[in-house]
Design a protein around this motif. Structure first.
Motif, PDB file in Angstrom:
ATOM      1  N   GLU A   7       7.227  17.940  -1.366  1.00 16.87           N
ATOM      2  CA  GLU A   7       8.058  17.844  -2.800  1.00 16.87           C
ATOM      3  C   GLU A   7       8.706  17.105  -2.227  1.00 16.87           C
ATOM      4  O   GLU A   7       9.540  17.221  -1.422  1.00 16.87           O
ATOM      5  N   ALA A   8       8.922  15.903  -3.339  1.00 14.74           N
ATOM      6  CA  ALA A   8      10.164  14.831  -3.099  1.00 14.74           C
ATOM      7  C   ALA A   8      10.964  14.452  -4.611  1.00 14.74           C
ATOM      8  O   ALA A   8      10.363  15.119  -5.230  1.00 14.74           O
ATOM      9  N   GLY A   9      12.586  14.824  -4.621  1.00 11.43           N
ATOM     10  CA  GLY A   9      12.883  13.989  -5.822  1.00 11.43           C
ATOM     11  C   GLY A   9      13.447  13.202  -5.965  1.00 11.43           C
ATOM     12  O   GLY A   9      14.132  13.161  -6.920  1.00 11.43           O
ATOM     13  N   ASN A  10      13.417  12.277  -4.950  1.00 15.20           N
ATOM     14  CA  ASN A  10      13.713  10.270  -5.760  1.00 15.20           C
ATOM     15  C   ASN A  10      12.556   9.694  -4.482  1.00 15.20           C
ATOM     16  O   ASN A  10      12.398  10.605  -3.551  1.00 15.20           O
ATOM     17  N   GLY A  11      12.611   8.368  -4.710  1.00 14.99           N
ATOM     18  CA  GLY A  11      11.981   7.718  -3.622  1.00 14.99           C
ATOM     19  C   GLY A  11      12.740   7.875  -2.566  1.00 14.99           C
ATOM     20  O   GLY A  11      11.212   7.446  -1.315  1.00 14.99           O
ATOM     21  N   LEU A  12      13.679   7.392  -2.361  1.00 14.63           N
ATOM     22  CA  LEU A  12      13.801   7.534  -0.714  1.00 14.63           C
ATOM     23  C   LEU A  12      13.439   8.836  -0.347  1.00 14.63           C
ATOM     24  O   LEU A  12      12.565   8.754   0.835  1.00 14.63           O
ATOM     25  N   GLU A  13      13.508  10.369  -0.792  1.00 13.35           N
ATOM     26  CA  GLU A  13      13.231  11.180   0.348  1.00 13.35           C
ATOM     27  C   GLU A  13      11.762  10.771   0.219  1.00 13.35           C
ATOM     28  O   GLU A  13      11.511  12.049   1.002  1.00 13.35           O
ATOM     29  N   ALA A  14      11.086  10.834  -0.821  1.00 17.17           N
ATOM     30  CA  ALA A  14       9.154  10.855  -0.707  1.00 17.17           C
ATOM     31  C   ALA A  14       8.967   9.829   0.130  1.00 17.17           C
ATOM     32  O   ALA A  14       7.983   9.752   1.150  1.00 17.17           O
ATOM     33  N   VAL A  15       9.459   8.742   0.516  1.00 19.42           N
ATOM     34  CA  VAL A  15       9.053   7.715   1.725  1.00 19.42           C
ATOM     35  C   VAL A  15       9.442   8.457   2.816  1.00 19.42           C
ATOM     36  O   VAL A  15       8.620   8.737   4.138  1.00 19.42           O
ATOM     37  N   GLU A  16      10.157   8.898   2.963  1.00 21.58           N
ATOM     38  CA  GLU A  16      10.810   9.712   4.524  1.00 21.58           C
ATOM     39  C   GLU A  16      10.219  10.988   4.984  1.00 21.58           C
ATOM     40  O   GLU A  16       9.599  11.180   5.644  1.00 21.58           O
ATOM     41  N   VAL A  17       9.778  11.499   3.573  1.00 28.87           N
ATOM     42  CA  VAL A  17       8.650  12.681   3.688  1.00 28.87           C
ATOM     43  C   VAL A  17       7.252  11.935   3.842  1.00 28.87           C
ATOM     44  O   VAL A  17       6.991  12.529   4.885  1.00 28.87           O
ATOM     45  N   TYR A  18       6.878  11.381   3.372  1.00 28.01           N
ATOM     46  CA  TYR A  18       6.047  10.809   3.514  1.00 28.01           C
ATOM     47  C   TYR A  18       5.143  10.407   5.462  1.00 28.01           C
ATOM     48  O   TYR A  18       4.422  10.698   5.641  1.00 28.01           O
ATOM     49  N   LYS A  19       6.338   9.656   5.622  1.00 30.05           N
ATOM     50  CA  LYS A  19       6.519   8.509   7.055  1.00 30.05           C
ATOM     51  C   LYS A  19       6.478  10.027   8.083  1.00 30.05           C
ATOM     52  O   LYS A  19       5.591  10.263   8.809  1.00 30.05           O
ATOM     53  N   ARG A  20       7.041  11.404   7.884  1.00 29.90           N
ATOM     54  CA  ARG A  20       6.918  12.768   8.351  1.00 29.90           C
ATOM     55  C   ARG A  20       5.437  13.686   8.834  1.00 29.90           C
ATOM     56  O   ARG A  20       4.564  13.658   9.330  1.00 29.90           O
ATOM     57  N   ILE A  21       5.014  13.302   7.094  1.00 29.21           N
ATOM     58  CA  ILE A  21       3.571  14.036   6.988  1.00 29.21           C
ATOM     59  C   ILE A  21       2.180  13.462   6.521  1.00 29.21           C
ATOM     60  O   ILE A  21       1.213  14.307   6.487  1.00 29.21           O
ATOM     61  N   LYS A  22       2.339  12.403   6.089  1.00 34.46           N
ATOM     62  CA  LYS A  22       1.697  12.019   6.407  1.00 34.46           C
ATOM     63  C   LYS A  22      -0.048  12.470   5.345  1.00 34.46           C
ATOM     64  O   LYS A  22      -0.481  12.970   5.615  1.00 34.46           O
ATOM     65  N   PRO A  29      16.503   8.249  -9.533  1.00 36.70           N
ATOM     66  CA  PRO A  29      17.680   8.853  -9.283  1.00 36.70           C
ATOM     67  C   PRO A  29      17.445   7.551  -7.476  1.00 36.70           C
ATOM     68  O   PRO A  29      16.323   8.553  -6.797  1.00 36.70           O
ATOM     69  N   GLU A  30      18.003   7.092  -6.861  1.00 34.53           N
ATOM     70  CA  GLU A  30      17.787   6.113  -5.427  1.00 34.53           C
ATOM     71  C   GLU A  30      17.382   5.488  -5.083  1.00 34.53           C
ATOM     72  O   GLU A  30      17.972   4.443  -4.340  1.00 34.53           O
ATOM     73  N   MET A  31      16.283   5.259  -5.524  1.00 34.20           N
ATOM     74  CA  MET A  31      14.882   4.656  -5.207  1.00 34.20           C
ATOM     75  C   MET A  31      14.050   4.841  -6.560  1.00 34.20           C
ATOM     76  O   MET A  31      13.348   5.887  -6.409  1.00 34.20           O
ATOM     77  N   ASP A  32      13.328   4.595  -7.142  1.00 32.36           N
ATOM     78  CA  ASP A  32      12.308   4.660  -7.931  1.00 32.36           C
ATOM     79  C   ASP A  32      10.930   4.319  -7.323  1.00 32.36           C
ATOM     80  O   ASP A  32      11.054   4.007  -6.444  1.00 32.36           O
ATOM     81  N   GLY A  33      10.291   4.658  -8.335  1.00 31.29           N
ATOM     82  CA  GLY A  33       8.806   5.262  -7.645  1.00 31.29           C
ATOM     83  C   GLY A  33       7.940   3.377  -7.116  1.00 31.29           C
ATOM     84  O   GLY A  33       7.749   3.731  -6.431  1.00 31.29           O
ATOM     85  N   ILE A  34       8.891   2.504  -8.136  1.00 32.10           N
ATOM     86  CA  ILE A  34       8.087   1.332  -8.150  1.00 32.10           C
ATOM     87  C   ILE A  34       8.769   0.584  -6.127  1.00 32.10           C
ATOM     88  O   ILE A  34       7.490   0.669  -5.214  1.00 32.10           O
ATOM     89  N   ALA A  35       9.593   1.338  -6.169  1.00 32.16           N
ATOM     90  CA  ALA A  35       9.528   0.691  -4.819  1.00 32.16           C
ATOM     91  C   ALA A  35       9.905   1.639  -3.434  1.00 32.16           C
ATOM     92  O   ALA A  35       9.353   1.161  -2.315  1.00 32.16           O
ATOM     93  N   ALA A  36       9.609   3.032  -4.094  1.00 34.53           N
ATOM     94  CA  ALA A  36       9.296   4.020  -3.364  1.00 34.53           C
ATOM     95  C   ALA A  36       7.921   3.622  -2.755  1.00 34.53           C
ATOM     96  O   ALA A  36       7.429   4.192  -1.629  1.00 34.53           O
TER      97      ALA A  36
END
Length: 120
Positions: free
Chosen positions: A31-46, A57-64
């Motif tokens: 799970e991720a709570g913002n777009g920045l975290e989402a990108v980092e988690v995606y790269k780690r676990i694919k 907050p931090e980064m919206d979904g479109i930027a993510a």
């Protein structure tokens, strides 16, 4: 069955969606709570698929979406938005999202959308 990353800034929304996905036989791997975290988690676990809230907050979904797709052009991302965000939904498709779900979530619609996107 898909390994899914659930992204939403509201913990209760993540929990609600996680329960629906698990009921449908999928595995929520992170799970991720913002777009920045989402990108980092995606790269780690694919994961096989990402459900992405638009407004965060931090980064919206479109930027993510753009961040994830620049890392993995074959990523499967389903946007999640509240009613009445048609413009943002269109922007998310332009950014590369495969489909969208409208909040509040309907169990059958979630299952149907995940199956459809996983078969693309």
């Amino acid at each position: 069955m898909a390994n899914i990353l659930v992204v939403d800034d509201a913990a209760f929304m993540r929990t609600m969606l996680k329960l629906i996905l698990m009921d449908a036989g999928h595995v929520v791997v992170a799970e991720a709570g913002n777009g920045l975290e989402a990108v980092e988690v995606y790269k780690r676990i694919k994961p096989d698929l990402v459900t992405m809230d638009i407004t965060m907050p931090e980064m919206d979904g479109i930027a993510a979406v753009k961040g994830i797709l620049s890392f993995d052009p074959s990523a499967k991302i389903v946007m999640c938005s509240a009613m009445g965000q048609r413009q943002m939904i269109m922007e998310s498709f332009t950014a590369g999202a495969k489909d969208f779900l409208v909040k509040p979530f309907h169990k059958d619609k979630v299952a149907e959308t995940i199956e459809k996107v996983m078969s693309i």
